[in-house]
Design a protein around this motif. Structure first.
Motif, mmCIF file in Angstrom:
data_model
loop_
_atom_site.group_PDB
_atom_site.id
_atom_site.type_symbol
_atom_site.label_atom_id
_atom_site.label_comp_id
_atom_site.label_asym_id
_atom_site.label_seq_id
_atom_site.Cartn_x
_atom_site.Cartn_y
_atom_site.Cartn_z
ATOM 1 N N VAL A 153 54.356 -27.640 15.693
ATOM 2 C CA VAL A 153 53.220 -27.301 16.992
ATOM 3 C C VAL A 153 52.609 -26.710 16.314
ATOM 4 C CG1 VAL A 153 52.407 -26.645 18.919
ATOM 5 C CG2 VAL A 153 54.283 -27.399 18.735
ATOM 6 N N VAL A 154 52.324 -25.646 14.550
ATOM 7 C CA VAL A 154 51.459 -25.034 14.342
ATOM 8 C C VAL A 154 50.737 -26.326 13.474
ATOM 9 C CG1 VAL A 154 51.189 -24.028 12.197
ATOM 10 C CG2 VAL A 154 52.970 -23.222 14.256
ATOM 11 N N GLU A 213 50.689 -29.717 13.894
ATOM 12 C CA GLU A 213 49.375 -30.283 14.788
ATOM 13 C C GLU A 213 47.807 -29.496 15.165
ATOM 14 O OE1 GLU A 213 51.426 -31.105 18.165
ATOM 15 O OE2 GLU A 213 53.375 -32.326 17.580
ATOM 16 N N LEU A 214 48.383 -28.606 15.799
ATOM 17 C CA LEU A 214 47.331 -27.548 15.452
ATOM 18 C C LEU A 214 46.267 -27.382 14.722
ATOM 19 C CD1 LEU A 214 48.716 -24.543 17.994
ATOM 20 C CD2 LEU A 214 47.524 -26.870 19.294
ATOM 21 N N ARG A 215 46.684 -27.178 13.915
ATOM 22 C CA ARG A 215 45.523 -26.613 12.556
ATOM 23 C C ARG A 215 45.074 -28.021 12.153
ATOM 24 N NH1 ARG A 215 50.003 -23.961 8.481
ATOM 25 N NH2 ARG A 215 49.396 -21.741 9.054
ATOM 26 N N SER A 216 46.078 -29.560 12.877
ATOM 27 C CA SER A 216 45.092 -30.738 12.070
ATOM 28 C C SER A 216 44.653 -31.565 13.037
ATOM 29 C CB SER A 216 45.906 -31.510 12.162
ATOM 30 O OG SER A 216 47.473 -31.864 12.955
ATOM 31 N N LYS A 217 43.950 -30.648 14.630
ATOM 32 C CA LYS A 217 43.008 -31.273 15.506
ATOM 33 C C LYS A 217 42.027 -29.875 15.578
ATOM 34 C CE LYS A 217 46.015 -30.907 19.141
ATOM 35 N NZ LYS A 217 47.403 -30.985 20.032
ATOM 36 N N PRO A 218 41.042 -30.288 17.045
ATOM 37 C CA PRO A 218 40.435 -29.344 17.314
ATOM 38 C C PRO A 218 41.003 -28.341 18.347
ATOM 39 C CG PRO A 218 38.773 -31.098 17.833
ATOM 40 C CD PRO A 218 40.481 -31.789 17.280
ATOM 41 N N GLY A 278 50.202 -18.813 10.245
ATOM 42 C CA GLY A 278 50.940 -19.278 10.297
ATOM 43 C C GLY A 278 52.128 -19.462 11.339
ATOM 44 N N CYS A 279 51.348 -18.799 12.892
ATOM 45 C CA CYS A 279 52.008 -18.742 14.117
ATOM 46 C C CYS A 279 51.283 -19.374 15.257
ATOM 47 C CB CYS A 279 52.468 -17.473 14.619
ATOM 48 S SG CYS A 279 53.129 -15.835 13.089
ATOM 49 N N VAL A 280 51.686 -19.820 15.857
ATOM 50 C CA VAL A 280 51.633 -20.791 17.010
ATOM 51 C C VAL A 280 50.039 -19.716 17.872
ATOM 52 C CG1 VAL A 280 51.443 -21.311 19.275
ATOM 53 C CG2 VAL A 280 53.376 -21.958 18.261
ATOM 54 N N GLY A 281 48.694 -20.762 17.588
ATOM 55 C CA GLY A 281 48.179 -20.515 18.443
ATOM 56 C C GLY A 281 47.862 -20.908 19.855
ATOM 57 N N GLN A 282 48.275 -20.162 20.889
ATOM 58 C CA GLN A 282 47.984 -20.537 21.935
ATOM 59 C C GLN A 282 47.614 -19.238 23.116
ATOM 60 O OE1 GLN A 282 49.596 -20.211 25.366
ATOM 61 N NE2 GLN A 282 49.118 -22.493 25.809
ATOM 62 N N TYR A 295 56.370 -25.049 28.166
ATOM 63 C CA TYR A 295 55.970 -24.453 27.100
ATOM 64 C C TYR A 295 56.803 -23.915 25.673
ATOM 65 C CZ TYR A 295 51.670 -22.916 29.790
ATOM 66 O OH TYR A 295 50.289 -22.997 29.978
ATOM 67 N N LEU A 296 58.350 -24.507 26.282
ATOM 68 C CA LEU A 296 59.272 -23.735 25.322
ATOM 69 C C LEU A 296 59.164 -24.625 23.899
ATOM 70 C CD1 LEU A 296 61.803 -22.104 25.776
ATOM 71 C CD2 LEU A 296 60.843 -22.971 27.629
ATOM 72 N N ARG A 297 58.382 -26.426 23.874
ATOM 73 C CA ARG A 297 58.508 -26.744 22.840
ATOM 74 C C ARG A 297 57.310 -25.624 22.113
ATOM 75 N NH1 ARG A 297 53.607 -29.832 20.567
ATOM 76 N NH2 ARG A 297 55.073 -31.840 19.528
ATOM 77 N N TYR A 298 56.798 -24.767 22.248
ATOM 78 C CA TYR A 298 56.314 -23.283 20.775
ATOM 79 C C TYR A 298 57.137 -22.853 20.312
ATOM 80 C CZ TYR A 298 51.478 -24.750 23.038
ATOM 81 O OH TYR A 298 50.570 -24.861 23.943
#
Length: 434
Positions: A256-257, A259-264, A103-107, A246-249
Motif C-alpha cells: 500500500v505504501v 501504491e500511495l507513493r506512485s499516485k495522487p 515509510g508508513c501508510v498515509g491515510q 481498512y485491514l488492507r493497510y
C-alpha cells in the motif's frame, strides 16, 4: 410529536446524501426541523439550498434552516449529528503524504495521519458537545466524525450521551444482501472489532440468531468479495471471515505504501470532486443528489444515520434498511463503550459491534470469542487509541511520540521520531500547545 435534528458540519458535500435519506425515510424518522450548522457561510448556503429542494421534491414537510451560530443550531435539538473535518481537505492532504516520507501508510484515519486528525478534532468536538449539553443535556450526539472510535471515546469519557457511527458495516451489509438477493433488513452482521479495524465473523439471514451464510458467500462469491477488498482470495479463504477494507493497510502495508507513493492522494481526488459537486449543488434546477456523490464515499450513510437516530429518539417506525431492524430497540452496528463485550479489552474502550439501540442508548449484544489472530491486533490498536486520546486531551511531544510508537503501523522508534516531528510541523496552527 416534534423532532429537531442538528447537523454540525452541515456544509459538507456529504450532506445531500444525508438529506436524501431523511426525505425518503421520513416515516422512520419524522423530522419537523433540520438545522444545518457550518462556519463556512458560502458553502452552507449552497448545500442548504439543494437540501431544501430535495425535501420539496420528495414532499417532506419538515423545515430546513442553515446557520453559522452553533448555539442556535443545537438549542432544543433532540439529536446532534457531528460530521466535521477540522482543517478541511488541505489538512487531509498533508495527513496522507508526510507519513509516506517515513515509510508508513498515509491515510486520514489510520496510522500517523489518523493521529494527526484525532489531535485536531477531539478538542473541537468536546467543545461542541459541552455547548450541546448546556442547552439540552438530554440530546443525543451521533458522531460520524473520524477517527470515530477515538472521538466517541473522548465524548463518553466526558460524560456525554453519545454513540459513534460508521458506514463500513452498512456498506458491507448492503453488498452481502445484493449477493444473496435478499432484502437488506433480513441480513445481519457478526461485525466485531474497533472502528476501521473489524471483521465480519458471520453473515446471518433473518436476525442476529439466524443461519450463518458467510461460508456460502465466500464459496460462491469469494473472488468478487476479495476484489472489492483488494486482498488476495487465498487470504480470505484461509481466514474464513471478511475483514473490513481498512485491514488492507495492515495486511499489505508495504504494498500500500508503494501504491500511495506512485499516485495522487485520495485527498486531492476528493478536493477536485468537491469543487465539482459544489458547482452542481449551486444549480437551482438540481433537486436530487447527483450521481457523482456516490464516488465521494460514505455509501448508505443516510440509512445508517436515520436508523440510529430513530432508535435513540424512540421512534416506533419500521426498518430503515440499516444493519439492523430500524426503529426503537433495533440491532445496529455502532461504536459504544466496551463494558465487557470484548473481555480482553478495558471496559472504557470503545468497540464497534452490533448493539440493541433504544432511547436508553446502545447495549452491545453478547460477543463471540474473538480468535487471537484478531484479538491481538484489536488489543494493540486499543492501547494506541488510549495513548492517542491522552495526546489529544493533554498535548505534549512525548505523548504524540508514545502514541505513534504504540501504533502497529509504526512501531519503530526511528519512524516514530520522524513522524512526530512531521506531525507537529504540519499541525501547529491547530495545536496551541506546540
Amino acid at each position: 410529536m416534534t423532532c429537531k435534528l442538528a447537523v454540525v458540519g452541515g456544509g459538507s458535500t456529504y450532506t445531500p446524501e444525508l438529506i436524501d435519506g431523511f426525505a425518503r425515510l421520513r416515516d422512520t424518522l419524522p423530522l419537523t426541523e433540520l438545522v444545518l450548522a457550518d462556519p463556512d457561510a458560502g458553502r452552507l448556503e449552497v448545500v442548504a439550498g439543494l437540501a431544501r429542494r430535495i425535501f420539496a421534491r420528495q414532499g417532506h414537510p419538515g423545515r430546513i434552516t442553515a446557520t453559522g451560530d452553533l448555539d442556535a443550531a443545537v438549542d432544543g435539538a433532540d439529536a446532534v449529528l457531528l460530521q466535521l473535518r477540522v482543517g478541511g481537505q488541505a489538512a487531509r492532504e498533508r495527513d496522507e503524504t508526510w507519513p509516506l516520507e517515513c515509510g508508513c501508510v498515509g491515510q486520514e484515519t489510520t496510522g500517523a495521519g489518523g493521529l494527526a486528525k484525532a489531535l485536531r478534532t477531539v478538542p473541537v468536538v468536546l467543545d461542541i458537545a459541552e455547548r450541546v449539553r448546556r442547552r439540552n443535556p438530554r440530546a443525543w450526539i451521533i458522531d460520524f466524525t473520524n477517527p470515530v472510535g477515538i472521538v466517541t471515546r473522548a465524548l463518553l469519557e466526558a460524560g456525554h450521551r453519545a454513540v459513534g457511527l460508521c458506514n463500513v458495516a452498512i456498506h458491507l451489509q448492503r453488498k452481502f444482501a445484493a449477493l444473496l438477493e435478499a432484502p437488506p433488513e433480513t441480513v445481519h452482521l457478526d461485525h466485531y472489532g474497533l472502528n476501521h479495524l473489524t471483521w465480519e465473523l458471520g453473515v446471518r439471514r433473518g436476525g442476529p440468531d439466524g443461519e450463518d451464510v458467510l461460508p456460502r458467500l465466500l464459496a460462491e462469491h469469494g473472488p468478487r468479495i476479495a476484489g472489492d477488498l483488494r486482498l488476495p482470495l487465498p487470504v480470505l479463504e484461509r481466514l474464513g471471515v471478511v475483514p473490513s477494507y481498512y485491514l488492507r493497510y495492515y495486511y499489505a502495508h508495504d504494498e500500500v505504501v508503494e501504491e500511495l507513493r506512485s499516485k495522487p492522494s485520495r485527498a486531492a481526488e476528493v478536493a477536485a470532486m468537491e469543487r465539482e459537486l459544489l458547482e452542481l449543488y449551486a444549480d437551482p434546477a438540481l433537486d436530487t443528489k447527483p450521481e457523482l456523490l456516490a464516488r465521494r464515499g460514505g455509501a448508505f450513510y443516510s440509512e445508517a444515520a436515520v436508523a440510529l437516530a430513530a432508535a435513540l429518539l424512540g421512534d416506533p417506525g419500521g426498518a430503515a434498511g440499516g444493519p439492523g431492524d430500524g426503529g426503537a430497540g433495533a440491532v445496529q452496528v455502532v461504536n459504544v463503550r466496551n463494558d465487557g463485550t470484548l473481555p480482553f479489552l478495558p471496559d472504557d474502550a470503545v468497540v464497534e459491534v452490533p448493539a440493541r439501540v433504544s432511547r436508553e442508548g446502545a447495549v452491545p449484544l453478547p460477543a463471540p470469542r474473538l480468535d487471537p489472530l484478531y484479538a491481538g491486533l484489536v488489543a494493540h490498536v486499543t492501547a494506541y487509541e488510549r495513548l492517542a486520546l491522552e495526546a489529544a486531551l493533554h498535548g505534549g511531544r512525548d505523548r504524540v511520540f508514545r502514541a505513534l510508537l504504540a501504533h502497529p503501523l509504526v512501531g519503530r522508534y526511528t519512524a516514530a521520531e520522524g513522524l512526530t516531528d512531521r506531525l507537529l510541523a504540519h499541525n501547529r496552527e491547530y495545536l496551541p500547545w506546540t
